[in-house]
Design a protein around this motif. Structure first.
Motif, PDB file in Angstrom:
ATOM      1  N   ASP A   8       2.145   8.379  70.561  1.00  0.00           N
ATOM      2  CA  ASP A   8       2.645   9.151  71.713  1.00  0.00           C
ATOM      3  C   ASP A   8       1.894  10.451  72.015  1.00  0.00           C
ATOM      4  N   VAL A   9       0.572  10.401  72.021  1.00  0.00           N
ATOM      5  CA  VAL A   9      -0.201  11.590  72.407  1.00  0.00           C
ATOM      6  C   VAL A   9      -0.318  11.588  73.934  1.00  0.00           C
ATOM      7  N   GLN A  10       0.790  12.010  74.553  1.00  0.00           N
ATOM      8  CA  GLN A  10       0.978  11.909  76.003  1.00  0.00           C
ATOM      9  C   GLN A  10       1.201  13.290  76.611  1.00  0.00           C
ATOM     10  N   ASP A  59       5.351   6.274  74.897  1.00  0.00           N
ATOM     11  CA  ASP A  59       6.709   6.229  75.394  1.00  0.00           C
ATOM     12  C   ASP A  59       6.603   5.852  76.872  1.00  0.00           C
ATOM     13  N   TRP A  60       7.442   4.921  77.316  1.00  0.00           N
ATOM     14  CA  TRP A  60       7.243   4.347  78.659  1.00  0.00           C
ATOM     15  C   TRP A  60       8.614   4.028  79.250  1.00  0.00           C
ATOM     16  N   HIS A  61       9.333   5.133  79.588  1.00  0.00           N
ATOM     17  CA  HIS A  61      10.745   4.972  79.970  1.00  0.00           C
ATOM     18  C   HIS A  61      10.916   4.569  81.426  1.00  0.00           C
ATOM     19  N   LEU A  93       3.382  -0.107  74.412  1.00  0.00           N
ATOM     20  CA  LEU A  93       4.361   0.608  75.233  1.00  0.00           C
ATOM     21  C   LEU A  93       5.743   0.383  74.646  1.00  0.00           C
ATOM     22  N   LYS A  94       6.582   1.432  74.718  1.00  0.00           N
ATOM     23  CA  LYS A  94       7.938   1.332  74.152  1.00  0.00           C
ATOM     24  C   LYS A  94       8.893   2.174  74.969  1.00  0.00           C
ATOM     25  N   ALA A 133      15.815   4.238  73.763  1.00  0.00           N
ATOM     26  CA  ALA A 133      15.170   5.396  73.141  1.00  0.00           C
ATOM     27  C   ALA A 133      13.838   5.011  72.490  1.00  0.00           C
ATOM     28  N   SER A 134      13.865   4.001  71.624  1.00  0.00           N
ATOM     29  CA  SER A 134      12.642   3.513  70.952  1.00  0.00           C
ATOM     30  C   SER A 134      11.772   4.619  70.376  1.00  0.00           C
ATOM     31  N   TYR A 135      12.280   5.309  69.374  1.00  0.00           N
ATOM     32  CA  TYR A 135      11.444   6.320  68.719  1.00  0.00           C
ATOM     33  C   TYR A 135      10.273   5.670  67.978  1.00  0.00           C
TER      34      TYR A 135
END
Ligand code: VGL
Length: 190
Positions: free
Chosen positions: A9-11, A51-53, A102-103, A108-110
């Protein structure tokens, strides 16, 4: 031994100026790029997660909608699929990344182990297909997604190292607790 690197998650939204900016996030992006330039070829597989909510939902209560976020179980809206905030940080050089995961679509998908590639292959199946035995974990955030991903990697039977110069956390105390917990669970802090 087959060793993978997992970059969690380096976003943009998890780095300074982002919706959920973590202090030191941009620095971690730069450091990871340096690691990849120097030692990327020592890894058999390099995986990066994002993270791809969902935009139109609270993602299973992960987004605080009616109340203030508590920054433990509820969070400001962040990393909505397809937005700039969900993109990799520009200083994270992704050219050597072999697999993108992608999660968090609707949940939540930590852990990156809850994620899958664009063609629907679960991270664990990617690692198993490559016969990965060892995994180094880096990225953001130490106390949430790095923690959860590394614990799942241990539970999956992998030998896990956390490269502590290449992680950044939401809060110092919970990050310290997370590293202690990971060490107790069998991860090496390197
Ligand atoms: C994360 C808080 C909320 C993370 C994700 O990437 O560690 N932290 N969602």
């Amino acid at each position: 031994m087959t060793r993978a690197l997992l970059v969690v998650d380096v976003q943009n939204d998890f780095t300074e100026g982002g919706a959920l900016g973590v202090v030191g996030g941009a620095d971690v992006a730069r450091r990871i790029s340096g690691l990849l330039a120097r030692q990327g070829d020592t890894y058999d597989v390099i995986v990066a997660s994002r993270d791809w909510h969902d935009a139109d939902s609270d993602n299973g209560g992960h987004f605080a909608t009616d109340e203030q976020p508590d920054f433990v179980t509820t969070w400001p809206v962040h990393c909505v699929a397809g937005t700039g905030g969900a993109e990799y940080h520009p200083e994270f050089a992704t050219d050597s990344v072999d697999v993108h995961v992608l999660k968090g679509q609707g949940e939540a998908s930590y852990s990156a182990f809850e994620g899958s590639t664009e063609d629907g292959t679960a991270l664990r199946d990617v690692l198993d297909a490559n016969e990965v035995t060892d995994i180094d974990v880096v990225g953001i955030a130490t106390d949430y997604c790095v923690r959860a991903s590394a614990l799942d990697a241990i539970h999956h039977g992998l030998t896990v190292r956390i490269l502590t110069e290449f992680v950044a956390g939401v809060a110092p105390e919970s990050s310290e607790t997370a590293l202690k917990e990971l060490s107790d669970a069998g991860a090496v802090l390197a």
